[in-house]
Design a protein around this motif. Structure first.
Motif, PDB file in Angstrom:
ATOM      1  N   ILE A 289     102.318  62.819 191.777  1.00  0.00           N
ATOM      2  CA  ILE A 289     103.799  62.517 192.436  1.00  0.00           C
ATOM      3  C   ILE A 289     104.384  63.731 193.016  1.00  0.00           C
ATOM      4  O   ILE A 289     104.690  63.612 194.233  1.00  0.00           O
ATOM      5  CB  ILE A 289     104.852  62.096 191.203  1.00  0.00           C
ATOM      6  CG1 ILE A 289     104.070  60.819 190.510  1.00  0.00           C
ATOM      7  CG2 ILE A 289     106.056  61.660 191.780  1.00  0.00           C
ATOM      8  CD1 ILE A 289     104.716  60.193 189.308  1.00  0.00           C
ATOM      9  N   ILE A 290     104.288  64.764 192.497  1.00  0.00           N
ATOM     10  CA  ILE A 290     104.819  66.056 192.950  1.00  0.00           C
ATOM     11  C   ILE A 290     103.907  67.197 192.554  1.00  0.00           C
ATOM     12  O   ILE A 290     103.635  67.025 191.435  1.00  0.00           O
ATOM     13  CB  ILE A 290     106.546  66.593 192.817  1.00  0.00           C
ATOM     14  CG1 ILE A 290     106.658  66.463 191.015  1.00  0.00           C
ATOM     15  CG2 ILE A 290     107.408  65.341 193.328  1.00  0.00           C
ATOM     16  CD1 ILE A 290     107.990  67.102 190.928  1.00  0.00           C
ATOM     17  N   PRO A 291     103.744  67.980 193.445  1.00  0.00           N
ATOM     18  CA  PRO A 291     102.613  69.326 192.949  1.00  0.00           C
ATOM     19  C   PRO A 291     103.421  69.886 191.719  1.00  0.00           C
ATOM     20  O   PRO A 291     104.555  70.100 191.488  1.00  0.00           O
ATOM     21  CB  PRO A 291     102.734  70.305 194.133  1.00  0.00           C
ATOM     22  CG  PRO A 291     103.205  69.224 195.385  1.00  0.00           C
ATOM     23  CD  PRO A 291     104.025  68.213 194.759  1.00  0.00           C
ATOM     24  N   LEU A 292     102.344  70.424 190.733  1.00  0.00           N
ATOM     25  CA  LEU A 292     102.833  71.085 189.547  1.00  0.00           C
ATOM     26  C   LEU A 292     103.763  72.366 189.791  1.00  0.00           C
ATOM     27  O   LEU A 292     104.432  72.684 189.122  1.00  0.00           O
ATOM     28  CB  LEU A 292     101.654  71.306 188.636  1.00  0.00           C
ATOM     29  CG  LEU A 292     100.899  70.071 188.039  1.00  0.00           C
ATOM     30  CD1 LEU A 292      99.770  70.588 187.154  1.00  0.00           C
ATOM     31  CD2 LEU A 292     101.776  69.054 187.462  1.00  0.00           C
ATOM     32  N   PRO A 293     103.524  73.273 190.874  1.00  0.00           N
ATOM     33  CA  PRO A 293     104.314  74.204 191.053  1.00  0.00           C
ATOM     34  C   PRO A 293     105.758  73.683 191.311  1.00  0.00           C
ATOM     35  O   PRO A 293     106.832  74.808 191.168  1.00  0.00           O
ATOM     36  CB  PRO A 293     103.825  74.889 192.432  1.00  0.00           C
ATOM     37  CG  PRO A 293     102.367  74.364 192.286  1.00  0.00           C
ATOM     38  CD  PRO A 293     102.226  73.031 191.621  1.00  0.00           C
ATOM     39  N   PHE A 294     106.143  72.686 191.470  1.00  0.00           N
ATOM     40  CA  PHE A 294     107.396  72.247 191.661  1.00  0.00           C
ATOM     41  C   PHE A 294     108.300  72.079 190.436  1.00  0.00           C
ATOM     42  O   PHE A 294     109.436  72.003 190.452  1.00  0.00           O
ATOM     43  CB  PHE A 294     107.392  70.815 192.634  1.00  0.00           C
ATOM     44  CG  PHE A 294     107.459  71.065 193.934  1.00  0.00           C
ATOM     45  CD1 PHE A 294     106.055  71.333 194.408  1.00  0.00           C
ATOM     46  CD2 PHE A 294     108.197  71.045 195.076  1.00  0.00           C
ATOM     47  CE1 PHE A 294     105.628  71.638 195.767  1.00  0.00           C
ATOM     48  CE2 PHE A 294     108.140  71.287 196.406  1.00  0.00           C
ATOM     49  CZ  PHE A 294     106.725  71.593 196.756  1.00  0.00           C
ATOM     50  N   PHE A 295     107.518  72.067 189.228  1.00  0.00           N
ATOM     51  CA  PHE A 295     108.059  71.822 188.018  1.00  0.00           C
ATOM     52  C   PHE A 295     108.979  72.989 187.653  1.00  0.00           C
ATOM     53  O   PHE A 295     108.425  74.099 188.208  1.00  0.00           O
ATOM     54  CB  PHE A 295     107.056  71.476 186.845  1.00  0.00           C
ATOM     55  CG  PHE A 295     106.811  69.888 187.177  1.00  0.00           C
ATOM     56  CD1 PHE A 295     107.276  68.940 186.465  1.00  0.00           C
ATOM     57  CD2 PHE A 295     105.753  69.613 187.853  1.00  0.00           C
ATOM     58  CE1 PHE A 295     106.964  67.848 186.377  1.00  0.00           C
ATOM     59  CE2 PHE A 295     105.210  68.313 188.024  1.00  0.00           C
ATOM     60  CZ  PHE A 295     105.804  67.300 187.209  1.00  0.00           C
ATOM     61  N   PRO A 296     109.693  73.146 186.666  1.00  0.00           N
ATOM     62  CA  PRO A 296     110.574  74.406 186.328  1.00  0.00           C
ATOM     63  C   PRO A 296     109.259  75.277 185.741  1.00  0.00           C
ATOM     64  O   PRO A 296     108.314  74.874 184.977  1.00  0.00           O
ATOM     65  CB  PRO A 296     111.427  73.987 185.166  1.00  0.00           C
ATOM     66  CG  PRO A 296     111.916  72.567 185.587  1.00  0.00           C
ATOM     67  CD  PRO A 296     110.462  71.918 185.991  1.00  0.00           C
ATOM     68  N   ASP A 297     109.649  76.510 185.605  1.00  0.00           N
ATOM     69  CA  ASP A 297     108.379  77.469 185.214  1.00  0.00           C
ATOM     70  C   ASP A 297     108.024  77.270 183.830  1.00  0.00           C
ATOM     71  O   ASP A 297     106.662  76.967 183.614  1.00  0.00           O
ATOM     72  CB  ASP A 297     109.006  78.951 185.043  1.00  0.00           C
ATOM     73  CG  ASP A 297     109.175  79.424 186.712  1.00  0.00           C
ATOM     74  OD1 ASP A 297     108.326  78.833 187.532  1.00  0.00           O
ATOM     75  OD2 ASP A 297     109.571  80.358 186.954  1.00  0.00           O
TER      76      ASP A 297
END
Length: 267
Positions: free
Chosen positions: A194-202
């Motif tokens: 759905i969205i690339p994992l780097p876009f998640f909070p650290d």
């Protein structure tokens, strides 16, 4: 090994016959990829510094994701396998002088690869000629290309291994629908579909990157764009190997237990 390669070739040839479905899929994936990029572009324009990936890397990620959707799609299960478990026709498969797990693994991998082959070339060609930054770029070096190929193969192994777990869990349930819905819902978000994992909070991202779901899609797509390189890439590939061994090994052990306890009723 030869008989399982024969199963792979047979299923691969069968999958290449669905050309009309491939054309429809290509059109759908073009529009979906374009809509994703436009949505991402709106967010990038609002605050470019807030995003961990350059927009060009995100564009490459999206187009690679669409080109190889059939390889990594968590929703891509074979209804024939589920049906054979429910109606008891799996008994015919058990009569073959083959390992059921290995046969279904080869069959599932071939189905995914054949569908990806039909769809990937047109999408990649068009994406390569789109103007920057909406098009996709090539890997930075031959070594990066080689690592992408390695991580792609490992990603397919992990994805098919996960699917095999779902198939054999179905042996212990009345209906596959519940297990299937949970399996798909869980993977779609956590693998970066759905969205690339780097876009998640650290903090959350660091946890997600350790899970098997990140090994399915996140690693090869980021390796191609150059967002994942160096030591981080080597560590991610190592995790892919680990999860491939765990999922395939665990799935095979579960298959042995399922086969021994299988009872086919009826005449």
């Amino acid at each position: 090994m030869g008989k399982y390669l024969a199963f792979f070739r047979l299923r691969f040839s069968m999958g290449l016959q669905y050309r009309a479905a491939a054309v429809a899929g290509i059109v759908t994936q073009f529009f979906w990829g374009a809509m994703e990029l436009l949505a991402f572009r709106a967010f990038y324009d609002a605050d470019p510094a807030a995003f961990p990936m350059a927009f060009q890397a995100t564009a490459s990620y999206v187009w690679m994701q669409q080109a190889f959707l059939a390889l990594f799609g968590a929703w891509f299960f074979e209804n024939e396998i589920f049906q054979s478990i429910r109606d008891g026709s799996v008994a015919y498969e058990l009569c073959r002088p083959t390992d059921l797990y290995a046969m279904w693994f080869a069959r599932s991998a071939a189905n995914r690869v054949s569908r990806a082959v039909l769809r990937c070339v047109p999408i990649l060609l068009v994406a390569a000629f789109l103007p920057a930054p909406y098009g996709m770029t090539l890997p930075a070096s031959p070594a990066a290309l080689l690592w992408w190929l390695v991580t792609m193969a490992l990603a397919v192994t992990v994805t098919v291994g996960y699917n095999m777990l779902v198939y054999f869990i179905t042996f212990f349930t009345v209906s596959p629908n519940g297990v299937r819905i949970v399996a798909v819902s869980l993977v779609e978000l956590l693998q970066g579909a759905i969205i690339p994992l780097p876009f998640f909070p650290d903090g959350l991202r660091q946890v997600l990157e350790l899970l098997p779901f990140a090994a399915m899609q996140n690693v090869p797509l980021r390796a191609w764009s150059g967002d994942l390189a160096g030591g981080a890439l080597y560590a991610a590939a190592g995790l892919q190997v680990f999860w491939a061994l765990v999922l395939v090994g665990g799935g095979w052990l579960l298959s042995q237990k399922a086969v021994k306890k299988t009872v086919v009723q009826g005449g």
